[in-house]
Design a protein around this motif. Structure first.
Motif, PDB file in Angstrom:
ATOM      1  N   CYS A 229      -9.229  -5.196  21.275  1.00 26.57           N
ATOM      2  CA  CYS A 229      -9.152  -5.429  19.825  1.00 26.57           C
ATOM      3  C   CYS A 229      -7.703  -5.529  19.374  1.00 26.57           C
ATOM      4  CB  CYS A 229      -9.852  -4.301  19.068  1.00 26.57           C
ATOM      5  SG  CYS A 229     -11.654  -4.338  19.159  1.00 26.57           S
ATOM      6  N   HIS A 230      -6.888  -4.603  19.842  1.00 30.90           N
ATOM      7  CA  HIS A 230      -5.469  -4.617  19.459  1.00 30.90           C
ATOM      8  C   HIS A 230      -4.739  -5.813  20.077  1.00 30.90           C
ATOM      9  CE1 HIS A 230      -4.237  -1.536  16.773  1.00 30.90           C
ATOM     10  NE2 HIS A 230      -3.065  -1.347  17.329  1.00 30.90           N
ATOM     11  N   TYR A 292     -15.337  -4.677  11.734  1.00 30.96           N
ATOM     12  CA  TYR A 292     -14.248  -5.081  12.621  1.00 30.96           C
ATOM     13  C   TYR A 292     -14.561  -6.430  13.280  1.00 30.96           C
ATOM     14  CZ  TYR A 292      -9.950  -3.646  15.010  1.00 30.96           C
ATOM     15  OH  TYR A 292      -8.654  -3.529  15.433  1.00 30.96           O
ATOM     16  N   GLN A 296     -12.457  -9.899  13.009  1.00 33.17           N
ATOM     17  CA  GLN A 296     -11.974 -10.580  14.221  1.00 33.17           C
ATOM     18  C   GLN A 296     -12.399 -12.049  14.251  1.00 33.17           C
ATOM     19  OE1 GLN A 296     -13.807  -7.829  16.844  1.00 33.17           O
ATOM     20  NE2 GLN A 296     -12.159  -6.327  16.699  1.00 33.17           N
ATOM     21  N   ASN A 329      -4.300  -7.792  10.515  1.00 35.64           N
ATOM     22  CA  ASN A 329      -3.398  -6.824  11.124  1.00 35.64           C
ATOM     23  C   ASN A 329      -3.552  -5.458  10.465  1.00 35.64           C
ATOM     24  OD1 ASN A 329      -0.974  -6.250  12.902  1.00 35.64           O
ATOM     25  ND2 ASN A 329      -0.128  -5.733  10.899  1.00 35.64           N
ATOM     26  N   SER A 332      -6.597  -3.580  11.566  1.00 36.93           N
ATOM     27  CA  SER A 332      -6.548  -3.035  12.925  1.00 36.93           C
ATOM     28  C   SER A 332      -6.457  -1.516  12.924  1.00 36.93           C
ATOM     29  CB  SER A 332      -5.361  -3.619  13.700  1.00 36.93           C
ATOM     30  OG  SER A 332      -4.130  -3.170  13.148  1.00 36.93           O
ATOM     31  N   THR A 335      -9.002   0.327  14.828  1.00 36.56           N
ATOM     32  CA  THR A 335      -8.854   0.655  16.244  1.00 36.56           C
ATOM     33  C   THR A 335      -8.697   2.164  16.419  1.00 36.56           C
ATOM     34  OG1 THR A 335      -7.861  -1.482  16.819  1.00 36.56           O
ATOM     35  CG2 THR A 335      -7.399   0.367  18.286  1.00 36.56           C
ATOM     36  N   GLY A 359      -1.985  -4.256  22.096  1.00 38.85           N
ATOM     37  CA  GLY A 359      -1.386  -5.023  21.022  1.00 38.85           C
ATOM     38  C   GLY A 359      -0.008  -5.538  21.366  1.00 38.85           C
ATOM     39  N   ALA A 400     -10.037 -10.262  21.022  1.00 38.01           N
ATOM     40  CA  ALA A 400     -10.364  -9.274  19.999  1.00 38.01           C
ATOM     41  C   ALA A 400     -11.862  -9.274  19.708  1.00 38.01           C
ATOM     42  CB  ALA A 400      -9.577  -9.558  18.721  1.00 38.01           C
TER      43      ALA A 400
END
Length: 426
Positions: A229-230, A292, A296, A329, A332, A335, A359, A400
């Motif tokens: 994800c990051h 999330y 994404q 961003n 995020s 996360t 990330g 992501a």
């Protein structure tokens, strides 16, 4: 006096957040002068990409080791040392006579920067109760976004007025002074709690072996979900803003440096909005995974839009795209919400470091590959090189989406367990 009930914890909070604000401002500031460095030092776009990447490579490479060490030995001195390294690197950057010193300076900045976020999280967890911590972490993320805003129009205006060296010199000195302030706030002043801290360190030393923790970490589906994800959201955003966003606006749209930095500011406004709004939506839905994944997918479509318009979407659409990508961003932060709810509090540091590694590994790869694409198409029109360069964040953002799909919704039992463990440790 109990740390978590003392008024002094707000002094700690303000000082730590200011340090994060000022340090993040220098994370992307070099992107404002990419073209100037190319002219002054006679270097290529690939070299500029590598210059950005070395900073993020140091950051990414140290996330897991810093997480382990900070968990075991305490975060205060790591945060102070990292701040001082960051300031020294920024100062050297301002007086660099050649590209070798530029690389060494950005390496120092990356080494220092690597210590900041993880130790900020751990320090806040020590000084604040669990029910306070989550909200304050959102404020910490916002302070970082404001620091990034400082690296747009305000810093660009300083560069236009004084050249690029004096602003970096000023901020280098300011960061060093901030490191000294952190020493007094975190180490000197709270000596009355030194004995409690030593007990905490001894408890940490009795934990599992590092190899055992790492083996469990790399075999965890949830840990890899946060890593991906990051990788797909944070790395694409940070990597592009930190190296090519300003040159993109100047060469493709004919903007001034200040005008191009305003585009970045729009993205940062999106980031400021993204953390609290997405967290609120997540709490309303009682799910981190669903919002999330939606974010994404939207980020993927936003990067893909650059390809649809051959690297040059209409200006109004460009503004919207920067805002949306910036929002992603900020979102995020989910996360770390996933990390906190899914792992024992004694492993939150190292797992957070693992997620952060994703990330900033992406932030290492994107500028370098993007620079090579631009060099390959240097004889074509500027939009052509950027058009093909945008394939990189499009591909990365797919990771992501995959990471979001891998997330397992965690139960509230972990949170309850964390509360008990934290109360025993502090």
């Amino acid at each position: 006096m109990d740390k978590q009930n003392s008024k002094y914890r707000w002094v700690v909070f303000a000082t730590v957040l200011f340090s994060y604000f000022i340090i993040v401002s220098q994370r992307t500031a070099p992107g404002l002068i990419s073209d100037q460095l190319m002219k002054e030092f006679h270097i290529t776009a690939s070299t500029i990409g590598a210059l950005t990447s070395i900073q993020f490579l140091a950051y990414a490479g140290l996330q897991i080791p810093i997480g382990i060490l900070s968990d075991r030995f305490g975060p205060n001195r790591f945060l102070i040392a990292g701040t001082l390294l960051n300031g020294i690197g920024t100062l050297f950057y301002s007086i660099a006579p050649n590209e070798a010193v530029l690389f060494a300076a950005r390496l120092l900045v990356g080494l220092g920067d690597a210590t900041i976020w993880i130790n900020l999280v751990l320090i806040l967890s020590q000084w604040f109760k669990v029910n306070e911590f989550v909200g304050l972490l959102g404020w910490a993320g916002m302070s970082g976004s404001f620091g990034s805003i400082m690296a747009t129009v305000p810093f660009s205006s300083m560069i236009a007025a004084f050249g690029w060296r004096k602003p970096f010199l000023t901020f280098g000195i300011l960061i060093i002074l901030t490191g000294i302030l952190l020493y007094f706030v975190l180490v000197q002043k709270p000596k009355k709690w030194e004995s409690a801290k030593n007990v905490s360190v001894n408890e940490h030393s009795k934990r599992e072996k590092t190899f055992t923790i790492l083996r469990r970490l790399v075999s965890s589906r949830q840990a890899w979900a946060t890593f991906l994800c990051h990788f797909g959201i944070v790395g694409t955003y940070v990597g592009f803003i930190g190296s090519w966003a300003v040159p993109y606006g100047m060469s493709v749209y004919g903007m001034t440096r200040s005008g191009a930095s305003q585009l970045i500011m729009i993205g940062l406004i999106g980031a400021i909005i993204g953390a609290p709004v997405t967290t609120w939506i997540s709490s309303r839905l009682k799910s981190n995974k669903k919002p999330y994944i939606v974010v994404q997918i939207i980020i993927f479509l936003s990067w893909f839009s650059f390809l649809l318009f051959n690297g040059k979407p209409p200006y109004v659409m460009l503004i919207a795209l920067f805002l949306i990508i910036g929002y992603g961003n900020g979102a995020s932060a989910l996360t770390f919400a996933v990390v906190r709810k899914s792992f024992d509090i004694k492993e939150v540091g190292v797992v957070s470091g693992f997620a952060n590694t994703g990330g900033f590994l992406s932030a290492v790869l994107l500028p370098t590959i993007f620079g090579k694409v631009l060099d390959h198409f240097q004889h074509a029109s500027s939009s052509v090189g950027y058009h093909y360069g945008f394939f990189i964040p499009v591909i990365f953002s797919l990771f992501a989406i995959f990471g979001g799909i891998l997330i397992k919704e965690s139960s509230s039992e972990v949170q309850t367990k964390e509360t008990t463990l934290r109360s025993n440790e502090i």
